[in-house]
Enzyme design. Structure first.
Site, mmCIF file in Angstrom:
data_model
loop_
_atom_site.group_PDB
_atom_site.id
_atom_site.type_symbol
_atom_site.label_atom_id
_atom_site.label_comp_id
_atom_site.label_asym_id
_atom_site.label_seq_id
_atom_site.Cartn_x
_atom_site.Cartn_y
_atom_site.Cartn_z
ATOM 1 N N LYS A 130 0.849 -1.183 0.000
ATOM 2 C CA LYS A 130 0.000 0.000 0.000
ATOM 3 C C LYS A 130 0.892 1.244 0.000
ATOM 4 O O LYS A 130 1.871 1.327 0.748
ATOM 5 C CB LYS A 130 -0.911 0.003 1.221
ATOM 6 C CG LYS A 130 -1.994 1.068 1.202
ATOM 7 C CD LYS A 130 -3.006 0.851 2.316
ATOM 8 C CE LYS A 130 -4.125 1.874 2.266
ATOM 9 N NZ LYS A 130 -5.170 1.627 3.267
ATOM 10 N N GLU B 65 -18.503 -5.670 11.255
ATOM 11 C CA GLU B 65 -19.434 -4.968 12.131
ATOM 12 C C GLU B 65 -20.430 -5.907 12.803
ATOM 13 O O GLU B 65 -20.817 -5.684 13.954
ATOM 14 C CB GLU B 65 -20.188 -3.897 11.335
ATOM 15 C CG GLU B 65 -19.335 -2.712 10.912
ATOM 16 C CD GLU B 65 -18.533 -2.951 9.655
ATOM 17 O OE1 GLU B 65 -17.745 -2.071 9.273
ATOM 18 O OE2 GLU B 65 -18.681 -4.045 9.043
ATOM 19 N N ARG C 269 -24.422 -2.356 8.619
ATOM 20 C CA ARG C 269 -23.997 -3.716 8.293
ATOM 21 C C ARG C 269 -24.209 -4.674 9.470
ATOM 22 O O ARG C 269 -24.171 -5.894 9.281
ATOM 23 C CB ARG C 269 -22.521 -3.697 7.890
ATOM 24 C CG ARG C 269 -22.263 -2.908 6.616
ATOM 25 C CD ARG C 269 -20.808 -2.470 6.487
ATOM 26 N NE ARG C 269 -19.881 -3.557 6.440
ATOM 27 C CZ ARG C 269 -19.439 -4.138 5.327
ATOM 28 N NH1 ARG C 269 -19.872 -3.720 4.150
ATOM 29 N NH2 ARG C 269 -18.565 -5.114 5.369
#
Length: 638
Positions: free
Chosen positions: A286, A372, A400
């Site tokens: 990343k 979640e 979610r």
């Protein structure tokens, strides 16, 4: 303004078809130029940077090998998609990304045929790709291969495993690329992260990797052929692939996601040979290629406008603390006095301010990953054990875990504290991240207490209130960004449950606010006073339980009442209307209006522009008051 970088090959790419006419060597050069262009574009607008830089080579290779848009390429999470947008005909609009009337910061079906599926929340791509694959099998027109690129921590979401399990059962051709950068927004957590790390940290892979690079040329001639064979073996080996194979996938990897030669050979082989579901495990970095991003903890996940040389971000100074920081600081104060307080986040420690809590109380802060559903039920278990969990999740992401909120928290009346950040409209992330629905989806649940902070001082009081509320679940919502700059208490004072407050006394019309539109109401009131109208202004504080006495008193003393909230119909205003109707207030002529978010998804823009579209800024409130009182505005009836 930074000079436009030199990108002679990229300038020739009008779309992915142009990539397919290039040599492998030129594709590598295009990737280099695409990385430079991505850095330049984000430096001008701000936005998501690190994830896109990590998939530059993947982006070029996938579009060069597969026949997009007939082949469906789905990015998960799609903040990785900036390089994809540049080479799919949107390069000239990158300066508009995340701006009003501009490109979305995520994939968006209405924006381009190269965006077959929107994915601004994580862990959805494999399910969607499997849907495309089965559509193809059932005769859907113009659907070829389905390729899901899942990364940036999205594999920590349980939905991804549900899809892997189903795909393995169906045994249809499906291509999943695991973009494994060891990151989401924060460093990853959990056993899956450790498992993936072990796949490429062990000696066998490292030895093959060394053989696959320049080290080959340093070997004596008799050994070089063996080393080359080892390099080929690397591309197809299945060391550590057991988990995915047990789920029914052929596993290829790990491979170097920045090695264009490896990527092209593997993708071409898969395209020709794959018959069932296959997973390609690519290791990426990343922030790759931009040293300031590589050196940051979040690898340049999201950034303001920045200097392309130094990486220094150009953020305007703030005169008030952010709501998120106020929440975190007050939670720390409460936790210092109560060792039963624990904090839970779903892969967003920095975004929710819990990184500050974790520094002070590392043993009492839990990052559950992009999960979640698990996070909510984990909090329910903590509450059942006698702890005081603060479930700290953005409004849009709490959606979610809604079944768990209902079944595991509300039904069992467990005292989970929901700290709901990013409530209301959030600006550049647009409709996918707007906190529009939590008032409606929480205030209709039995046992719940639902609060909203009008300003940062009120937020202090609501943190204190939640810390001491043990009789059931309680939620408090607060917006993104800086507070209003009000005077702050040293410590929050618990509020009386279900009691609001009068902010200003007036006459004829009352405005009842729930949440952070109070500052706009204050501005509207000043303009109305100049017209000779002095509204009463009240802050409800609670959507559930309602302050019946306050509401009925306002209805009795005024000819008109307006409620205002940063949520959709079905929330606070609907509950107030139900109370007024049941109490017969409309029978005696009370004029009532409810100002809510419109029945539409509002695209990205600055927060003020988004609220203007929603009709919830000060001028909109002023107009609504005048209209309700039958006062003409600029020569005509409002």
């Amino acid at each position: 303004m930074t000079d436009q970088p030199s990108t002679p090959l990229l300038n020739r790419i009008a779309g992915p078809a142009d990539l397919r006419a290039l040599s492998d060597l030129d594709l590598g050069r295009v990737a280099d130029e695409l990385r430079t262009e991505t850095i330049h574009a984000v430096s001008q607008t701000g936005g998501h940077l690190g994830a896109g830089l990590g998939v530059v080579e993947l982006t070029v290779a996938l579009h060069a090998v597969f026949n997009t848009p007939r082949d469906k390429l789905i990015w998960d999470v799609s903040h990785q998609c900036y390089p994809h947008k540049i080479i799919t005909g949107r390069r000239d609009r990158m300066s508009s990304i995340r701006q009003k009337d501009g490109l979305s910061g995520f994939t968006k079906r209405t924006e381009s045929p190269y965006d077959p599926f929107g994915a601004a929340h994580s862990s959805t791509s494999i399910s969607a790709a499997l849907g495309f694959a089965m559509g193809r099998e059932l005769g859907a027109d113009d659907v070829g291969d389905a390729i899901a690129v899942i990364g940036d921590g999205a594999l920590s979401g349980g939905m991804a495993y549900e899809a892997l399990n189903h795909a393995g059962h169906l045994k249809k051709r499906l291509i999943v690329v695991l973009n494994d950068n060891e990151m989401s927004i924060a460093p990853p957590v959990g056993a899956m992260s450790s498992y993936l790390s072990r796949l490429y940290a062990g000696a066998p892979f490292q030895e093959f990797k060394a053989a696959a690079k320049g080290a080959v040329g340093l070997l004596p001639p008799p050994f070089q052929e063996g080393a080359r064979r080892a390099k080929e073996m690397l591309k197809g080996m299945t060391v550590g692939g057991t988990l995915f194979e047990e789920l029914g996938f052929s596993y290829v990897g790990p491979i170097d996601g920045h090695d264009m030669d490896q990527l092209l050979q593997v993708l071409r082989t898969v395209k020709v040979r794959a018959t069932g579901p296959i997973l390609i495990h690519a290791i990426t970095q990343k922030g790759k290629g931009f040293r300031p991003a590589e050196g940051r903890v979040d690898k340049g996940h999201a950034t303001a406008k920045f200097d392309v040389v130094t990486g220094e971000q150009k953020k305007a100074p703030s005169n008030a603390p952010s709501y998120t920081k106020v929440f975190a600081q007050n939670l720390i104060k409460e936790a210092a006095d109560d060792d039963r307080i624990v904090a839970i986040t779903a892969a967003m420690p920095d975004g929710t301010g819990l990184n500050l809590f974790a520094e002070r109380f590392p043993a009492r802060c839990f990052d559950v990953g992009i999960a979640e559903q698990h996070g909510v039920t984990f909090c329910a278990g903590l509450a059942a054990s006698g702890m005081k969990p603060f479930c700290t999740i953005y409004s849009t992401f709490l959606q979610r875990g809604y079944d768990q909120v209902v079944h595991d928290v509300a039904l069992q009346n467990l005292p989970v504290r929901f700290a709901i950040d990013r409530a209301g409209l959030v600006g550049a992330d647009g409709a996918t991240h707007a906190g529009s629905f939590d008032i409606a989806y929480l205030a209709n649940l039995p046992n719940f207490t639902v609060m909203a902070a009008a300003d940062e001082a009120e937020l202090c009081h609501m943190v204190a209130t939640a810390a001491r509320h043990d009789s059931g679940p309680i939620a408090f919502r607060f917006p993104r960004g800086e507070g209003v700059g009000c005077e702050m208490p040293e410590r929050g004072t618990p509020l009386e449950i279900g009691k609001g407050r009068i902010v200003h006394e007036g006459e004829r019309i009352a405005i009842l606010s729930f949440g952070a539109r109070l500052v706009e109401i204050e501005q509207a009131r000043e303009s109305l006073i100049a017209r000779g109208i002095t509204p009463t202004v009240a802050d409800a504080r609670f959507a559930k339980p309602l302050d019946r006495d306050l509401i009925l008193d306002l209805a009795a003393r005024h000819e008109a009442l307006i409620t205002i909230e940063e949520g959709v119909v079905g929330g606070f205003g609907s509950h107030v209307a139900h109370l007024l109707a049941e109490e017969g207030c409309f029978d005696t002529g009370l004029r009532y209006r409810s100002m809510v978010l419109p029945d539409a998804f509002i695209d990205q823009a600055g927060p003020r522009d988004m609220y203007a579209e929603a009709g919830l800024n000060a001028e909109d409130i002023e107009t609504r008051v005048l209209s309700l009182l039958d006062i003409e505005v600029i020569g005509k009836r409002a």
